[in-house]
Design a protein around this motif. Structure first.
Motif, PDB file in Angstrom:
ATOM      1  N   THR A  77      19.556  -6.676  11.196  1.00 15.19           N
ATOM      2  CA  THR A  77      19.398  -5.612  11.538  1.00 15.19           C
ATOM      3  C   THR A  77      17.644  -5.575  10.686  1.00 15.19           C
ATOM      4  O   THR A  77      17.329  -6.392  10.141  1.00 15.19           O
ATOM      5  N   GLY A  78      17.392  -4.509  10.763  1.00 13.60           N
ATOM      6  CA  GLY A  78      16.105  -4.007   9.926  1.00 13.60           C
ATOM      7  C   GLY A  78      15.936  -4.173   8.892  1.00 13.60           C
ATOM      8  O   GLY A  78      14.963  -4.331   8.276  1.00 13.60           O
ATOM      9  N   PHE A  79      17.353  -3.398   8.008  1.00 12.53           N
ATOM     10  CA  PHE A  79      17.395  -4.347   6.897  1.00 12.53           C
ATOM     11  C   PHE A  79      17.212  -5.350   6.740  1.00 12.53           C
ATOM     12  O   PHE A  79      16.355  -5.681   5.992  1.00 12.53           O
ATOM     13  N   ASP A  80      17.191  -6.563   7.455  1.00 11.28           N
ATOM     14  CA  ASP A  80      17.677  -8.016   6.954  1.00 11.28           C
ATOM     15  C   ASP A  80      16.027  -8.330   7.275  1.00 11.28           C
ATOM     16  O   ASP A  80      14.959  -8.873   5.828  1.00 11.28           O
ATOM     17  N   VAL A  81      16.060  -8.018   8.346  1.00 12.34           N
ATOM     18  CA  VAL A  81      14.074  -8.036   8.515  1.00 12.34           C
ATOM     19  C   VAL A  81      13.005  -7.285   6.877  1.00 12.34           C
ATOM     20  O   VAL A  81      11.830  -8.168   6.133  1.00 12.34           O
ATOM     21  N   ALA A  82      13.154  -6.089   6.644  1.00 13.24           N
ATOM     22  CA  ALA A  82      12.418  -5.259   5.780  1.00 13.24           C
ATOM     23  C   ALA A  82      12.449  -6.691   5.154  1.00 13.24           C
ATOM     24  O   ALA A  82      11.793  -6.634   3.592  1.00 13.24           O
ATOM     25  N   ALA A  83      14.198  -7.113   4.109  1.00 15.18           N
ATOM     26  CA  ALA A  83      14.134  -8.004   2.899  1.00 15.18           C
ATOM     27  C   ALA A  83      13.268  -8.853   3.239  1.00 15.18           C
ATOM     28  O   ALA A  83      13.391  -9.600   2.072  1.00 15.18           O
ATOM     29  N   LEU A  84      13.165  -9.986   4.054  1.00 15.73           N
ATOM     30  CA  LEU A  84      12.657 -11.174   4.052  1.00 15.73           C
ATOM     31  C   LEU A  84      10.936 -10.505   4.214  1.00 15.73           C
ATOM     32  O   LEU A  84      10.331 -11.271   3.216  1.00 15.73           O
ATOM     33  N   ILE A  85      10.758  -9.738   4.700  1.00 11.63           N
ATOM     34  CA  ILE A  85       9.706 -10.042   4.632  1.00 11.63           C
ATOM     35  C   ILE A  85       9.117  -9.158   2.982  1.00 11.63           C
ATOM     36  O   ILE A  85       7.787  -9.874   2.564  1.00 11.63           O
ATOM     37  N   GLN A  86       9.516  -8.623   2.476  1.00 15.52           N
ATOM     38  CA  GLN A  86       9.485  -7.881   1.199  1.00 15.52           C
ATOM     39  C   GLN A  86       9.850  -9.220   0.306  1.00 15.52           C
ATOM     40  O   GLN A  86       8.816  -9.400  -1.048  1.00 15.52           O
ATOM     41  N   ASN A  87      10.103 -10.533   0.355  1.00  9.92           N
ATOM     42  CA  ASN A  87      10.771 -11.109  -0.584  1.00  9.92           C
ATOM     43  C   ASN A  87      10.229 -12.778  -0.072  1.00  9.92           C
ATOM     44  O   ASN A  87       9.604 -13.722  -1.151  1.00  9.92           O
ATOM     45  N   ALA A  88       9.285 -12.177   0.792  1.00  7.40           N
ATOM     46  CA  ALA A  88       8.542 -13.434   1.425  1.00  7.40           C
ATOM     47  C   ALA A  88       6.928 -13.594   0.959  1.00  7.40           C
ATOM     48  O   ALA A  88       6.571 -12.822  -0.098  1.00  7.40           O
ATOM     49  N   PRO A  89       6.959 -15.494   0.138  1.00  4.48           N
ATOM     50  CA  PRO A  89       5.807 -14.850  -0.121  1.00  4.48           C
ATOM     51  C   PRO A  89       4.962 -14.633   0.060  1.00  4.48           C
ATOM     52  O   PRO A  89       4.323 -15.335   1.671  1.00  4.48           O
ATOM     53  N   GLY A  90       3.517 -14.758  -0.272  1.00  4.46           N
ATOM     54  CA  GLY A  90       2.479 -14.099   0.096  1.00  4.46           C
ATOM     55  C   GLY A  90       0.929 -15.672   0.615  1.00  4.46           C
ATOM     56  O   GLY A  90       2.215 -16.295   0.482  1.00  4.46           O
ATOM     57  N   PRO A  91       0.696 -15.055   1.562  1.00  7.86           N
ATOM     58  CA  PRO A  91      -0.537 -16.546   1.867  1.00  7.86           C
ATOM     59  C   PRO A  91      -1.182 -17.039   0.925  1.00  7.86           C
ATOM     60  O   PRO A  91      -1.342 -15.893   0.114  1.00  7.86           O
ATOM     61  N   LYS A  92      -1.068 -18.547   0.806  1.00  2.16           N
ATOM     62  CA  LYS A  92      -2.193 -18.475  -0.190  1.00  2.16           C
ATOM     63  C   LYS A  92      -3.904 -18.919   0.520  1.00  2.16           C
ATOM     64  O   LYS A  92      -4.133 -18.729   1.289  1.00  2.16           O
TER      65      LYS A  92
END
Length: 95
Positions: A77-92
């Motif tokens: 869902t859009g909520f799932d994708v938003a949560a994945l993006i928010q919780n993903a570590p940033g690029p190194k």
């Protein structure tokens, strides 16, 4: 007996001021040189910022592509994708 004084060579850019160095091959006055250098530094800083931004965008795209490839097939869902993006570590940072 009259002595002839050589008139100073004028700036080839503004044609108002004498050259900064009469013996140099650079035909500009100090004011024109300073203006050019200021503009040059601004352009270099802008170009560096644009390149850094583009590298950041590319790294972020690669990070999210890898994350979603890892998750495989699934319905999100859009909520799932938003949560994945928010919780993903940033690029190194890589120099």
């Amino acid at each position: 007996m009259e002595t002839q004084t050589a008139s100073p060579l004028m700036c080839s850019k503004c044609e108002k001021n004498p050259r900064a160095d009469q013996d140099s091959s650079n035909p500009w006055c100090l004011a024109c040189r300073a203006t050019y250098q200021r503009d040059y530094v601004k352009k270099i800083k802008s170009q560096t910022a644009e390149q850094a931004f583009a590298r950041g965008v590319a790294a972020t795209k690669a990070l999210f592509a890898g994350e979603f490839s890892r998750l495989g097939i699934g319905q999100f869902t859009g909520f799932d994708v938003a949560a994945l993006i928010q919780n993903a570590p940033g690029p190194k940072f890589e120099a």
